[in-house]
Design a protein around this motif. Structure first.
Motif, short mmCIF file in Angstrom:
data_model
loop_
_atom_site.label_atom_id
_atom_site.label_comp_id
_atom_site.label_asym_id
_atom_site.label_seq_id
_atom_site.Cartn_x
_atom_site.Cartn_y
_atom_site.Cartn_z
N ARG A 126 0.82 -1.22 0.00
CA ARG A 126 0.00 0.00 0.00
C ARG A 126 0.86 1.27 0.00
N ALA A 127 1.89 1.32 0.86
CA ALA A 127 2.68 2.56 0.99
C ALA A 127 3.39 2.91 -0.32
N PHE A 132 3.75 6.63 -4.92
CA PHE A 132 3.72 6.89 -6.36
C PHE A 132 2.60 7.89 -6.69
N LEU A 133 1.43 7.69 -6.13
CA LEU A 133 0.31 8.59 -6.44
C LEU A 133 0.59 10.01 -5.99
N LEU A 134 1.23 10.13 -4.84
CA LEU A 134 1.52 11.49 -4.33
C LEU A 134 2.57 12.18 -5.19
N GLU A 135 3.52 11.41 -5.71
CA GLU A 135 4.54 12.01 -6.59
C GLU A 135 3.96 12.34 -7.96
N LYS A 136 3.17 11.44 -8.49
CA LYS A 136 2.68 11.56 -9.88
C LYS A 136 1.48 12.49 -9.98
N GLN A 137 0.67 12.53 -8.92
CA GLN A 137 -0.54 13.37 -8.87
C GLN A 137 -1.45 13.19 -10.09
N PRO A 138 -1.86 11.97 -10.40
CA PRO A 138 -2.83 11.81 -11.50
C PRO A 138 -4.14 12.51 -11.15
N GLU A 139 -4.80 13.05 -12.19
CA GLU A 139 -6.05 13.76 -11.91
C GLU A 139 -7.15 12.83 -11.47
N THR A 140 -7.25 11.69 -12.17
CA THR A 140 -8.28 10.72 -11.80
C THR A 140 -7.65 9.36 -11.56
N ILE A 163 -5.63 2.75 0.91
CA ILE A 163 -4.90 3.64 -0.02
C ILE A 163 -5.48 5.06 0.09
N ALA A 164 -6.80 5.16 -0.03
CA ALA A 164 -7.44 6.49 -0.03
C ALA A 164 -7.26 7.18 1.32
N ALA A 187 -15.37 2.94 1.53
CA ALA A 187 -14.12 2.19 1.67
C ALA A 187 -13.27 2.77 2.80
N ILE A 188 -13.20 4.09 2.87
CA ILE A 188 -12.44 4.72 3.95
C ILE A 188 -13.08 4.38 5.31
N GLY A 189 -14.40 4.38 5.35
CA GLY A 189 -15.09 4.03 6.59
C GLY A 189 -14.77 2.60 7.02
#
Ligand code: 3SL
Length: 241
Positions: A126-127, A132-140, A163-164, A187-189
């Motif tokens: 997960r980490a 990767f998502l934080l570095e890449k910052q995809p819009e969707t 993840i979220a 999912a977060i809940g």
């Protein structure tokens, strides 16, 4: 970044692709894929069809390939491996390509293979996915659970939530800013409720119970851990991570 959660591959929209799509099959396909790549596997190539897997892998030198086949939780006869991540030791997999077909996980990856960025995520990596998502910052971003033969899986949803939740916390965003759909909030809940007892949740899950009947308790324990592998399974070409 807007994150959408889909509980099964069939629930993803058919007329669009996101910038980044993530397949999740905590029990056990994406956990196995992450484990193989972390242990030095050359690549993972996914197939929904067992016969096609056999034909394509035939062109690969036998000492450079491993064939993994799973149906209904059990190893398919004639294959080197089933789908237990615990069988994927560095001794066995280093330098080899894993050709794999599983009941649901490989289907999920095939469903999203046309997205510009395709990842495979599990709790154990997960980490690395979040980084990767934080570095890449995809819009969707779509997080797509593999489910079980078209139906909802608790374990995939809790991983989507993990993840979220991490992105939400690390970016100090409001939920509204990151939430693409109601499933994301759910999912977060789920993750918030179970984050300190993920193994307990896997015991409640119907596929967890199926695997327990197949005497796979050690697999459940392994797959319930978070952030133990620093590996990012990312698609190199359609069907190959
Ligand atoms: O459905 C799948 O893709 C598999 O991960 C199922 S199992 O955990 O190998 O039974």
């Amino acid at each position: 970044m807007k994150i959408f959660v889909y509980h099964t591959p069939e629930l993803t929209p058919i007329d669009t692709v996101p910038e980044c799509a993530i397949a999740v099959d905590v029990l056990r396909a994406t956990s196995t894929m992450a484990t193989v790549l972390a242990a030095g596997g050359e690549a993972v190539q996914v197939f929904s069809d067992l016969n096609k897997l056999m034909t394509v892998s035939e062109a690969w030198p036998p000492e450079k390939r491993l064939r993994a086949g799973e149906r209904g939780g059990a190893k398919v006869a004639g294959f080197d491996l089933g789908n237990s991540p615990l069988d994927c030791t560095a001794d066995l997999v280093a330098g080899r390509r894993l050709f794999i077909s599983t009941t649901n996980g490989t289907r999920a990856l095939q469903r999203i293979e046309n997205a510009p960025i395709v990842l495979a995520a599990a709790l154990i990596n997960r980490a690395a996915v979040v980084k990767f998502l934080l570095e890449k910052q995809p819009e969707t971003v779509w997080i797509v659970g593999s489910g079980w033969e078209g139906s909802y899986s608790l374990e995939d949803t809790v991983c989507a939530g993990a993840i979220a939740h991490s992105i939400w916390q690390k970016t100090n965003s409001s939920l509204e800013e990151i939430s693409g759909n109601d499933e994301l909030i759910g999912a977060i809940g789920l993750y918030s409720q179970w984050q300190n007892d993920l193994l307990g949740l896997l015991h409640q899950a119907s596929h967890g119970q199926r695997l327990l009947r197949l005497e796979c308790l050690e697999d459940l324990k392994y797959c319930s851990q978070t952030d133990i592998l620093d590996v990012l399974p990312i698609q190199q070409e359609p069907g190959v991570l």
